[in-house]
Design a protein around this motif. Structure first.
Motif, PDB file in Angstrom:
ATOM      1  N   LYS A 178       0.824  -1.204   0.000  1.00 22.65           N
ATOM      2  CA  LYS A 178       0.000   0.000   0.000  1.00 22.65           C
ATOM      3  C   LYS A 178       0.866   1.264   0.000  1.00 22.65           C
ATOM      4  O   LYS A 178       0.576   2.234  -0.704  1.00 22.65           O
ATOM      5  N   VAL A 179       1.904   1.267   0.822  1.00 22.00           N
ATOM      6  CA  VAL A 179       2.782   2.434   0.914  1.00 22.00           C
ATOM      7  C   VAL A 179       3.351   2.771  -0.464  1.00 22.00           C
ATOM      8  O   VAL A 179       3.384   3.939  -0.881  1.00 22.00           O
ATOM      9  N   VAL A 180       3.771   1.740  -1.189  1.00 20.01           N
ATOM     10  CA  VAL A 180       4.313   1.960  -2.539  1.00 20.01           C
ATOM     11  C   VAL A 180       3.214   2.424  -3.479  1.00 20.01           C
ATOM     12  O   VAL A 180       3.393   3.392  -4.239  1.00 20.01           O
ATOM     13  N   ALA A 181       2.062   1.764  -3.440  1.00 20.65           N
ATOM     14  CA  ALA A 181       0.972   2.106  -4.346  1.00 20.65           C
ATOM     15  C   ALA A 181       0.476   3.531  -4.121  1.00 20.65           C
ATOM     16  O   ALA A 181       0.097   4.223  -5.079  1.00 20.65           O
ATOM     17  N   TYR A 182       0.497   3.994  -2.864  1.00 23.07           N
ATOM     18  CA  TYR A 182       0.031   5.342  -2.544  1.00 23.07           C
ATOM     19  C   TYR A 182       1.139   6.392  -2.668  1.00 23.07           C
ATOM     20  O   TYR A 182       0.904   7.578  -2.420  1.00 23.07           O
ATOM     21  N   GLY A 183       2.348   5.969  -3.030  1.00 22.89           N
ATOM     22  CA  GLY A 183       3.456   6.905  -3.193  1.00 22.89           C
ATOM     23  C   GLY A 183       3.900   7.547  -1.888  1.00 22.89           C
ATOM     24  O   GLY A 183       4.293   8.715  -1.860  1.00 22.89           O
ATOM     25  N   LEU A 184       3.885   6.772  -0.794  1.00 29.84           N
ATOM     26  CA  LEU A 184       4.193   7.308   0.528  1.00 29.84           C
ATOM     27  C   LEU A 184       5.545   6.861   1.068  1.00 29.84           C
ATOM     28  O   LEU A 184       5.811   7.004   2.259  1.00 29.84           O
ATOM     29  N   GLU A 185       6.409   6.352   0.189  1.00 31.27           N
ATOM     30  CA  GLU A 185       7.707   5.863   0.672  1.00 31.27           C
ATOM     31  C   GLU A 185       8.518   6.949   1.368  1.00 31.27           C
ATOM     32  O   GLU A 185       9.253   6.653   2.323  1.00 31.27           O
ATOM     33  N   ASP A 186       8.413   8.182   0.886  1.00 30.79           N
ATOM     34  CA  ASP A 186       9.172   9.292   1.483  1.00 30.79           C
ATOM     35  C   ASP A 186       8.378  10.022   2.553  1.00 30.79           C
ATOM     36  O   ASP A 186       8.852  11.035   3.096  1.00 30.79           O
ATOM     37  N   VAL A 187       7.187   9.550   2.852  1.00 35.22           N
ATOM     38  CA  VAL A 187       6.314  10.212   3.814  1.00 35.22           C
ATOM     39  C   VAL A 187       6.225   9.438   5.121  1.00 35.22           C
ATOM     40  O   VAL A 187       6.215  10.027   6.214  1.00 35.22           O
ATOM     41  N   LEU A 188       6.190   8.105   5.052  1.00 34.37           N
ATOM     42  CA  LEU A 188       5.957   7.273   6.227  1.00 34.37           C
ATOM     43  C   LEU A 188       7.212   6.537   6.678  1.00 34.37           C
ATOM     44  O   LEU A 188       7.940   5.970   5.859  1.00 34.37           O
ATOM     45  N   GLU A 189       7.448   6.563   7.959  1.00 33.96           N
ATOM     46  CA  GLU A 189       8.474   5.742   8.602  1.00 33.96           C
ATOM     47  C   GLU A 189       7.750   4.585   9.288  1.00 33.96           C
ATOM     48  O   GLU A 189       7.028   4.777  10.269  1.00 33.96           O
ATOM     49  N   LEU A 190       7.902   3.390   8.749  1.00 33.42           N
ATOM     50  CA  LEU A 190       7.171   2.235   9.262  1.00 33.42           C
ATOM     51  C   LEU A 190       7.843   1.698  10.522  1.00 33.42           C
ATOM     52  O   LEU A 190       9.012   1.318  10.503  1.00 33.42           O
TER      53      LEU A 190
END
Length: 333
Positions: A178-190
């Motif tokens: 989901k993180v990749v699909a939503y383009g949030l790789e640079d937004v979220l720290e899992l």
């Protein structure tokens, strides 16, 4: 037979005694002695609803149906592999995120799905309602970049802190997709908690402080029953999306019971019991709340459930089995 095993371990069993024991065993068999039942091995998944219900079900299987039982601890990934290998015979919670694993099995009949164990569940990304009220524009996952600063912490490397699934859970892979699909790789720290209990504690302690929290949650659970949470909107689930990049909402969760195929023949009465089993939301959540409020173990919570709701679980078994379980419970402290 306990005496014989004890003497054998100590190397003291004489030939005469050995012959006598063998003769007695043959005589017992000839007189209709009861055949030893197979051990039923349960997958002990590492989150609260499973920990409680697997112990409650195992207690009924052992004390009511007369089968020895064992519990094997692990996570979704390891215990799914254990189930299809026959290392365990019963998994009480198979979630939708595991369906692709089932679809990819070389032998689809290696396991049998018996029915639902939990009421209809949901999964998703949530924030406290008070965060939503203070930020009315934060409605969906697509709004997270604009509100990222709300969730930045000292250890989140300038990104929004997102509490992910426990490593080894199927949803860990889904959330990553989901993180990749939503383009949030640079937004979220899992941030990956070490257990389901740690995930709950992170949310509950943050909520108690009135601070911002963002992460994965499912319901019904104790936190979703006792806290006011807002589930962020996502694109609607579709089979095409779910089989693709998974950039959409989780499906409504039918949580199934699965057994290794040999149990169908080796313990048909256990299978019949599991087909009838239902850990309904009301008793599930109350059991989780009691466990948390009393700082109790899953074993203690299972006994509490069995003692508190006999009218529920006794409907899944015969009167004789229910009576045997009640007799065993009467001896529990």
């Amino acid at each position: 037979m306990k005496l014989a095993r004890g003497l054998l371990r100590n190397g003291k069993l004489t030939t005469v005694l050995g012959v006598a024991i063998i003769a007695l065993s043959v005589l017992a068999s000839a007189c209709g002695g009861e055949e030893e039942k197979t051990t039923v091995v349960f997958s002990d998944l590492n989150w609260t609803s499973s920990e409680i219900q697997v112990r409650a079900a195992a207690y009924i299987v052992e004390h009511g149906l007369g089968y020895p039982t064992e519990l094997v601890a692990g996570d979704t990934t390891s215990l799914f592999q254990g189930l299809i290998n026959g290392d365990t015979q019963v998994t009480m919670e198979i979630w939708p995120a595991q369906q692709p694993w089932i679809d990819e099995l070389d032998d689809p009949d290696i396991i049998a799905l018996l029915g639902d164990s939990l009421d209809e569940n949901w999964e998703g990304w949530v924030i406290p309602q008070y965060v939503k009220d203070a930020n009315p524009g934060l409605v969906s996952v697509s709004d997270i970049p604009e509100y990222m600063e709300l969730f930045v912490t000292a250890d989140s490397r300038g990104k929004a802190r997102f509490i992910d699934c426990v490593p080894g859970w199927a949803c860990e892979q889904v959330n990553g997709n989901k993180v990749v699909a939503y383009g949030l790789e640079d937004v979220l720290e899992l941030v990956k908690p070490g257990s389901g209990a740690a995930l709950f504690e992170d949310l509950e302690s943050t909520y108690a402080r009135g601070e911002a929290w963002l992460g994965y949650m499912w319901g019904p659970t104790k936190p979703t029953a006792t806290l006011d949470l807002y589930r962020l909107e996502e694109p609607a689930w579709s089979e095409e999306c779910w089989n693709g990049d998974q950039g959409c909402a989780y499906p409504t969760s039918e949580v199934r019971i699965a057994v290794f195929h040999t149990l169908l023949e080796d313990a048909p009465d256990v299978v019949e019991f599991l087909r009838a089993w239902d850990f309904a939301a009301e008793v599930q959540v109350q059991s989780e709340i009691w466990m948390a409020d009393n700082n109790a173990s899953p074993d203690e919570a299972a006994i509490w459930y069995l003692k508190t709701y006999p009218e529920v679980w006794s409907a899944f078994v015969s009167d004789d089995v229910a009576e045997a379980v009640q007799e065993a419970l009467a001896e529990e402290s």
